[in-house]
Every structure is written in C-alpha cells, then in structure tokens.
Design a protein around this motif. Structure first.
Motif, PDB file in Angstrom:
ATOM      1  N   GLN A  44      -8.090  -6.260  -6.640  1.00 35.58           N
ATOM      2  CA  GLN A  44      -7.016  -6.960  -6.057  1.00 35.58           C
ATOM      3  C   GLN A  44      -5.629  -6.699  -6.017  1.00 35.58           C
ATOM      4  O   GLN A  44      -4.831  -6.998  -5.073  1.00 35.58           O
ATOM      5  N   ALA A  45      -5.325  -5.985  -7.155  1.00 41.32           N
ATOM      6  CA  ALA A  45      -4.078  -5.476  -7.362  1.00 41.32           C
ATOM      7  C   ALA A  45      -3.865  -4.351  -6.127  1.00 41.32           C
ATOM      8  O   ALA A  45      -2.576  -4.373  -5.568  1.00 41.32           O
ATOM      9  N   PHE A  46      -4.672  -3.603  -6.132  1.00 42.46           N
ATOM     10  CA  PHE A  46      -4.367  -2.507  -5.008  1.00 42.46           C
ATOM     11  C   PHE A  46      -4.410  -3.178  -3.444  1.00 42.46           C
ATOM     12  O   PHE A  46      -3.539  -2.675  -2.906  1.00 42.46           O
ATOM     13  N   ALA A  66     -12.259  -5.972 -10.900  1.00 35.99           N
ATOM     14  CA  ALA A  66     -12.172  -6.661  -9.505  1.00 35.99           C
ATOM     15  C   ALA A  66     -10.825  -7.033  -9.636  1.00 35.99           C
ATOM     16  O   ALA A  66     -10.190  -6.968  -8.483  1.00 35.99           O
ATOM     17  N   GLU A  67     -10.073  -7.212 -10.649  1.00 40.53           N
ATOM     18  CA  GLU A  67      -8.581  -7.692 -10.684  1.00 40.53           C
ATOM     19  C   GLU A  67      -7.884  -6.496 -10.126  1.00 40.53           C
ATOM     20  O   GLU A  67      -6.688  -6.533  -9.579  1.00 40.53           O
ATOM     21  N   ALA A  68      -8.070  -5.018 -10.645  1.00 40.65           N
ATOM     22  CA  ALA A  68      -7.627  -3.924 -10.229  1.00 40.65           C
ATOM     23  C   ALA A  68      -7.584  -3.630  -8.805  1.00 40.65           C
ATOM     24  O   ALA A  68      -6.798  -3.192  -8.295  1.00 40.65           O
ATOM     25  N   LYS A 116     -19.233 -16.103  -3.630  1.00 40.70           N
ATOM     26  CA  LYS A 116     -18.422 -16.987  -4.465  1.00 40.70           C
ATOM     27  C   LYS A 116     -18.012 -18.288  -4.214  1.00 40.70           C
ATOM     28  O   LYS A 116     -18.062 -18.671  -3.227  1.00 40.70           O
ATOM     29  N   LEU A 173      -2.209  -4.292 -14.956  1.00 42.73           N
ATOM     30  CA  LEU A 173      -2.900  -3.880 -13.842  1.00 42.73           C
ATOM     31  C   LEU A 173      -2.294  -3.547 -12.916  1.00 42.73           C
ATOM     32  O   LEU A 173      -2.283  -2.457 -11.901  1.00 42.73           O
ATOM     33  N   GLN A 174      -1.333  -4.375 -12.625  1.00 49.11           N
ATOM     34  CA  GLN A 174      -0.390  -4.220 -11.374  1.00 49.11           C
ATOM     35  C   GLN A 174       0.412  -2.897 -11.556  1.00 49.11           C
ATOM     36  O   GLN A 174       0.791  -2.401 -10.562  1.00 49.11           O
ATOM     37  N   ALA A 178      -2.951  -6.065  -2.686  1.00 55.17           N
ATOM     38  CA  ALA A 178      -1.822  -6.713  -2.702  1.00 55.17           C
ATOM     39  C   ALA A 178      -0.686  -5.584  -2.367  1.00 55.17           C
ATOM     40  O   ALA A 178       0.414  -5.872  -1.722  1.00 55.17           O
ATOM     41  N   ASN A 179      -0.941  -4.501  -2.744  1.00 58.54           N
ATOM     42  CA  ASN A 179      -0.289  -3.484  -2.583  1.00 58.54           C
ATOM     43  C   ASN A 179      -0.231  -2.454  -1.244  1.00 58.54           C
ATOM     44  O   ASN A 179       0.236  -1.426  -0.994  1.00 58.54           O
ATOM     45  N   VAL A 239     -14.656  -7.472  -4.250  1.00 54.30           N
ATOM     46  CA  VAL A 239     -13.372  -7.636  -3.627  1.00 54.30           C
ATOM     47  C   VAL A 239     -13.240  -6.925  -2.360  1.00 54.30           C
ATOM     48  O   VAL A 239     -12.582  -7.581  -1.410  1.00 54.30           O
TER      49      VAL A 239
END
Lengths: 340, 309
Positions: free
Chosen positions: A222-224, A218-220, B125, B261-262, A226-227, A245
């Motif tokens: 989110q990272a995508f 899920a956070e990966a 959520k 991850l970023q 953001a980019n 997400v």
C-alpha cells in the motif's frame, strides 16, 4: 475419588488433548507421508529400493514460495522416494528436533530447508555420519562431509523479472518488498533492481523485517502504491498479502520461488520458479556412488534450476517470451551481469 | 523526508496505521475485559488464528463475507466457553492454559487449512464504506472515514466497553472480582459467573480480531497472526487496563509501523538500518511498559484463581 481430584484429572486430560491437537498441526508427516508409506508398502517399501527422504522447512508446504518449491522439486525427482515432511518449523529448536528425529529414525536423506538451520546441522550431522543432509540456502557445507549445500542464483531470475517489469510499468516506478536483507531474498531484490534500472525504471525497495508477517507486507505494498509505483514484486512466503493489494489495485505483480499466478491470474506477469531437482539429482547420484556430501550446488538459468514462467493469462503474455529468451541468453553467455 | 509530509502520503500513512491497528484493538479490548475480571488469557493469538481460518473458509465455501464475520465471532465465543471452563471451573493455571489454547489454535488452524484448503487462495475482502459527509472532508475523510465496517466497529467498541465497565452493574462486578474477589463474593457477586462471562466476551472480541485481519488481507496462511495476539496482550498493560489507553496503544503501534514502512518505501530509512527500524513499534511498547510498570497497578487479583472456602 473426590470432585476436586476429578476436576483436576479432567483439566489435565483436556490440556493434553489441546496439546495433542496442536502438535498434530505442525507435523505433516501425516497425510503425505502416510500416503507415501502406504504406497511404498504396497510396492515393497524400502525393499523395493525407495529412497527415504525428509524435509524440515520453516513455512507451510503450500506456501507458493520457498517450501513449496522444494516439495515440488522432490516430487519431480526421477526415482522412487518415500517422503516425510515437517513444515512450519519457524522456531529453529523445533526444526533441530525434527532433523534429529528423522536421523534417529534412519531416514537416508534429510533436507534442512532454511539457512537458519545451519548451526543445528553443524551439531547434528557429525553424529549421523551415514546420513546425507542437504542444507540451504547456503553456498558452503560448513566443511561437513555428509552435508550437501544448495543456493539459488536468484539475482538471475530477478534480473529477468526486472527487465519485464520495466517494460510493463507506465510510471517507471517499481516497488520491491523484501522480508529480511539476507539469503536468496536479497539476491532476488538486487537482481530485480539491476534489471529494471538497466531498462530505465526507478526501483524503490523496502524490507519489512519479517519472513512471515503477511499484514506488514500488504501495508508495504500500500505504501508503494501511495508513492506512485505501478508494478510490484516481493520475496518470501508472506507476499500473499502484497499480491492481494496489487490484485485489488489492478497492477502487475512479479513472483519468485514458486509460480504465484494462482494468487492473481490476471495480474501476475511472471514468476521465477526454483527447480531444485536439477541439483538434487546430482547430489543423490553422488550419494549412490558413496559420496554422502561435501559439495555445494547452485541452481541458475544455465542449468535449468531457475525458470521464468510467464503467466499465460496475463494480457500480452505472448509478447514477453521473446524478451525473456533474449535476456536469459545474455545472462547465460555472460554478456549481462546480474549483480549476484 | 519532504515527500513524506505531502498530504496524500500522510493520509495514506494514517489510513495504513488504522488498518494495522484494528486487529490489535479488537483483541486488546477483549483482553482488557478479561484481565479486569482477574483472568489473563495468553491464548488470544490462537483464538485469532482459529477465527481467522474459519472466517476465511466460510468466504471460500459460501462467498458470504458477513456470514464469515459471524462464524469468526462464534468461534471466538466457543473458545471463550472452553477457556472459561478451564480457568474458572477447573481453576487451571491461567498462563499455562492460555499457552495451551494458543498452541491448539496454531496447530488446529494449520491442520484445517491444510486439509480443507491446501494452497492459499485469495478471497474477497470486506468492502470499504465511505461514511456520508465525513468521508468528503478533505484529507481527513480519506484517512479516517474510508475503511471497512470492522474497522469502524473496533473503534466504536471503545466507548461501548468504557460504558460497560464503568456504568453497568456487570462492569462493576467485573472490576470488583478482578480487584478483590473475596469481598465481591461476600457481597453476593458470583465471581465464577462474572469471570466466565467476561472471558467469553473477551474471546469473542479476539474472534472479531481474527475476522478483521483475514478479511482485510483476503487470504489465509499458516500462522497468519504472526504473534499479533501476544502484542495485543502487551498493549493491555500499555493501556493500563483502560479501553481508551488500549486504543491509544493500538493506534500508536499501527501508526509507527505504517510510518516506518512509508519511510522505507521512500528510501528515507537507509537499507542498512531497515531491520533496526522494523523493531520501532515493539521498542516503543517496551519503553512505555517500563515507564508505566510502577505507575498503574494491574487488577489486584489478576491471574489468581478464586475458590469459595
């Protein structure tokens, strides 16, 4: 009996109850198998000719991904099957114990549904030469005469998904979330990237390092976001977090292994669905003829083992079918190579 | 690398790290309270799984997020009562009984999920709440003050636990029974009652950790925690049994995972090094544990059952 002994006995009894409940959760030979057994006994069971099969799989039966694809494929077989399932065996030793248990029980065909079970199978299969083991994903049988292997040409469906993704992306940047760079996951990711890049999109890839970490997936995602990536895809049973997400952000998602439309009916564009029954039928036919293993099979777009299912609820779904048909035809006739 | 140091990416990374840290923080704060009283609980992950499932199921059935939080909390509390009964009254070995709780949570949550739900279905959520004024601070506001209520609750719980452990009679009793239960007993402190309550509070925190995880993801799956509860136990050692240290460890773990991850998403980490980079948070925790191992002693009576003679 004094109080101290009574307390100890109660503690042991409670601990036993806890363990029993825990074990009850990981072995799905319960409901489905019980129903199957009940059904088969009504019709005569083994005497009626039902083939006894078992699956040992690393994730849940209803994972909308790898394990579910195999269970649905066995259910789609055109023969009577008495099926038992042990899923959630993310510990290889547990899987090995389950495989051995089924073999000792006399199950005729055992599916070891995970590349990681190969070493265990190399030990177990020779001890049960009359049992057929079906193992994947793998491109070879380790030279074992009673083992069939299977592998999906996931790059092919990945390529088709990539072509579609490039078409629906407005920014031209697409995020791909992989679990571990191995097996059909890496084939899907590479095929997807090839398809999207051939159609002008930029593909960004991140492997989380886990097949099962939903939060990290899920956070990966989110990272995508953001980019600036506006289309996402991913592989493994942990993608449910990433689809959440994409659903929240209102951007398209492309699925693989099983149809993932139920996770986001308005956002999942298409899914590459594994139909293992295509090769399972061939393996079982060989087994009927006395060949217990020794062959490796691939599911692909040409033999119908891989099918691109467009989500009919996705806006503009009707316009995508022509692209799918055209791309599939080109892959099948060899005019497009998918990087697999 | 230059793309990483843009304001929007840094904000997104910090926000991601905080989201990832929240379940760790709840779980490790609860574990801190239990361990300060002398009781190790390796069943945290199982309690989280149970509370996550029942919270998820509540949203599915009742469509009420706050009821789901309450249900998760109650599940944690009930599991705390069970674990406290086993370890305090029956004097069971803490390590083994904790593993038993974990296995029970893993198996029962899966069993219930399979019987009652089947295929993963998405649920709502918890909504993000923007803290008035603070959320408007450029960059910082978006990173720190636009989270769901359980995230704020986790961080607000840190000073509450600090106060509870250091400034209340109950907190002092907790520390006393964790260091020298015989002495505490001789001074009239009920070791059993103090430990019992500490365990129940600790497991209730684990229940909130499960709620925070599942209501951030909006979905449940078999073994959803993926060992998160065990990392939370390690973070207690990392944080040297201090709530602020535990918060630092949780944040560090979450931020490192989010940064990795970023960097992967931006292609800064080459694909060949992806798997090694994924280990960064765990490696960091292990290194910190090695450095801290001999500097900060654990509660002297940790894992030692107490019986009056």
């Amino acid at each position: 009996m004094n109080t101290k002994h009574l307390k100890r006995m109660l503690a042991m009894l409670f601990a036993f109850t806890l363990m029993a409940a825990a074990c009850g959760g990981s072995d799905d030979a319960s409901s489905e198998a019980d129903e199957a057994t009940e059904e088969s006994s009504e019709t005569g069971g083994d005497e009626s000719g039902a083939l006894s099969m078992a699956i040992v799989a690393p994730s849940a039966s209803e994972d909308l991904a790898f394990t579910q694809s195999m269970i649905e494929s066995i259910e789609a077989l055109e023969r009577d099957v008495e099926l038992q399932v042990t899923d959630g065996t993310f510990v290889v030793e547990d899987a090995a114990a389950a495989i051995r248990g089924y073999a000792e029980e006399g199950v005729e065909v055992i599916v070891a549904h995970g590349t990681q079970f190969g070493a265990s199978l190399a030990e177990i299969a020779p001890e049960f030469p009359e049992t057929t083991f079906i193992w994947g994903t793998s491109t070879d049988t380790q030279g074992l005469p009673n083992v069939f292997a299977y592998y999906p040409a996931a790059d092919q469906g990945g390529y088709v998904n990539g072509v579609l993704a490039a078409g629906v992306s407005e920014s031209g940047s697409i995020g791909v979330i992989g679990p571990v760079e191995a097996g059909d996951a890496v084939a899907y990711v590479n095929g997807f990237a090839a398809g999207a890049e051939a159609n002008g999109a930029t593909v960004n890839i991140a492997y989380t390092g886990s097949f099962s970490d939903v939060a990290l997936m899920a956070e990966a995602a989110q990272a995508f976001l953001a980019n600036g990536n506006d289309v996402l895809t991913g592989s493994s049973q942990a993608v449910v977090g990433a689809v959440g997400v994409s659903r929240e952000a209102g951007i398209p998602w492309f699925g693989t292994q099983a149809n993932q439309s139920s996770l986001d009916p308005a956002g999942v564009v298409a899914s590459q669905v594994y139909h293992w029954e295509v090769v399972l039928e061939e393996m079982l036919a060989l087994r009927d003829g006395g060949t217990l293993g020794g062959e490796a099979y691939e599911i692909n777009l040409a033999n119908g083992g891989l099918v691109i299912e467009i989500n009919p609820d996705y806006p503009g779904a009707a316009d995508l079918q022509a692209t799918v048909d055209e791309t599939v035809a080109a892959i099948v006739d060899g005019s497009i190579t998918t990087g697999g | 690398m230059s793309d990483f140091f843009t304001a929007s990416i840094l904000v997104a990374t910090i926000a991601s790290g905080i989201r990832l840290a929240t379940p760790y923080l709840f779980a490790s704060l609860g574990e801190t309270i239990g361990q300060k009283s002398g009781v190790l609980n390796l069943g945290v992950d199982g309690v989280m799984l149970l509370s996550a499932f029942f919270g998820y199921w509540t949203v599915l059935e009742r469509d009420n997020l706050w009821l789901a939080v309450a249900v998760s909390l109650v599940v944690g509390l009930v599991m705390g009562l069970i674990y406290a009964t086993i370890t305090v009254f029956f004097h069971a070995t803490q390590g083994i009984s904790g593993i038993g709780i974990f296995l029970f949570g893993l198996g029962f949550s899966e069993l219930m999920f399979r019987r009652q739900v089947g295929t993963p279905l998405p649920v709502d959520k918890l909504p993000k709440i923007e803290i008035p004024l603070l959320a408007d601070i450029p960059w910082l506001g978006e990173a720190l003050f636009q989270h769901n209520p359980l995230t704020y609750a986790a961080f607000l719980a840190v000073p509450v636990v600090v106060f509870m452990l250091n400034k209340t009679t109950f907190g002092m009793n907790v520390r006393a029974v964790g260091e020298n239960p015989q002495a505490a007993d001789s001074l009239g402190v009920s070791v059993a009652r103090t430990r019992f309550i500490a365990i129940v509070i600790g497991n209730t925190f684990a229940g909130l950790a499960g709620a925070a995880l599942v209501l951030e993801l909006g979905i449940f799956q078999q073994n959803l925690t993926n060992g998160l509860g065990f990392i939370a136990v390690a973070l207690v050692y990392f944080g040297a049994w201090r709530p602020v240290g535990v918060m630092t460890g949780s944040l560090l773990y979450g931020l490192v995972a989010a940064t990795v991850l970023q960097w992967k998403a931006q292609g800064i980490i080459p694909r060949g090094a992806s798997d090694i980079a994924s280990m960064a948070p765990a490696v960091l925790t292990i290194l910190a544990l090695i450095l801290l191992a001999n500097r900060v002693p654990a509660p002297a009576a940790l894992t030692r059952p107490f019986a009056r003679h």
